[in-house]
Enzyme design. Structure first.
Site, short mmCIF file in Angstrom:
data_model
loop_
_atom_site.label_atom_id
_atom_site.label_comp_id
_atom_site.label_asym_id
_atom_site.label_seq_id
_atom_site.Cartn_x
_atom_site.Cartn_y
_atom_site.Cartn_z
N PRO A 74 -2.33 -2.66 -1.28
CA PRO A 74 -2.88 -3.45 -2.38
C PRO A 74 -3.51 -2.57 -3.45
CG PRO A 74 -4.04 -3.88 -0.30
CD PRO A 74 -3.00 -2.88 -0.01
N GLU A 75 -3.11 -2.77 -4.69
CA GLU A 75 -3.70 -2.01 -5.79
C GLU A 75 -4.56 -2.97 -6.62
OE1 GLU A 75 -1.76 1.21 -7.50
OE2 GLU A 75 -0.01 1.12 -6.21
#
Ligand SMILES: [Zn+2]
Length: 271
Positions: A2-3
């Site tokens: 996840p960014e």
């Protein structure tokens, strides 16, 4: 992994619904990256006031204290009125009078850390080194160029370090550098002011596009079934080694930089 856009979309998926909720129970699974930092019972009766984001941390503000939540490499959050019995990878769960907040994290690089306030040493250790938020007015092209001028490392690694600007992870760094026409190996301090301004714009564009895409999957995040649904851009270069550049048809090249894969077009991106 996840960014920033995934974390922000996650935040939006439950921030309003959980605000005002009272914590009725906390269940811990296997250890995460860092310990919670308090007895779970300390959280009982606390009220959630708001959920903010700083870099890739979600800050769940309580009437007393704050939970810092990080999704690590593989984490996803669900908030739903009820959830099925926790599985082997569900390592944090907070029951409230408005629903259950659950962290699912197979690789356990995620974390939930309770701090009495954001001035607490543990909070400062996690948050103090973070650069400016790329989607807020503090991210300014002139200041960005000035910061780059002090770094001799490659521009890609300077972006990934996150201390100038947060949230530009591997995918978005590769894509933004393509849009700006800058070779990922270029030394940060040799990037001219106009090129830095182009990169500044490209970073904002690529993150905003990902956020917009994520917005369309918002329902998945908040559904009772809770699909985690990380989303990816229709990438120009990322993960496209050997495939023709979408602009000039030159094969996209892949190299390693600091143990991460970097993708670029040797024609469109100047050193
Ligand atoms: Zn090209």
């Amino acid at each position: 992994m996840p960014e920033l856009p995934e974390v922000e979309v996650t935040r939006r998926s439950f921030a309003e619904r959980i605000a005002g909720a009272t914590i009725e129970g906390v269940r811990l699974g296997k250890p995460l990256r860092w310990p919670l930092g308090c007895e779970p019972s300390v959280l009982l009766g606390r009220r959630v006031s708001s959920v903010h984001r700083r870099g890739k941390y979600l800050l769940v503000h309580l009437d007393h204290g704050c939970l810092l939540l990080h999704l690590g490499m593989s984490g996803s959050l669900q908030f739903a009125p009820t959830l099925p019995a926790p599985g082997v990878h569900d390592h944090f769960e907070m029951q409230t009078d408005r629903g259950v907040l659950r962290l699912h994290d197979p690789r356990r690089f995620g974390a939930v850390v309770h701090v009495p306030s954001l001035d607490d040493a543990r909070a400062r250790k996690l948050l103090d080194g973070l650069g400016v938020e790329p989607l807020e007015p503090g991210f300014d092209p002139v200041a960005f160029h000035r910061s780059l001028a002090k770094r001799r490392a490659s521009i890609k690694q300077v972006l990934l370090a996150g201390d100038i600007v947060v949230g530009v992870g591997n995918i978005y760094a590769s894509e933004a550098l393509f849009l700006a026409g800058i070779r990922p190996t270029a030394r940060a301090d040799r990037i001219s002011r106009p090129r830095a301004a182009r990169l500044h714009r490209a970073i904002i564009d690529v993150l905003q596009r990902a956020l917009a895409l994520g917005g369309s999957t918002l329902r998945d995040f908040s559904s009772a079934q809770g699909e985690s649904g990380y989303f990816q851009l229709d990438a120009m270069v990322y993960d496209r080694a050997g495939q023709p550049c979408r602009v000039c048809a030159t094969p996209v090249r892949a190299i390693r930089q600091g143990q991460r894969s970097t993708f670029f077009c040797p024609l469109c991106q100047r050193p």
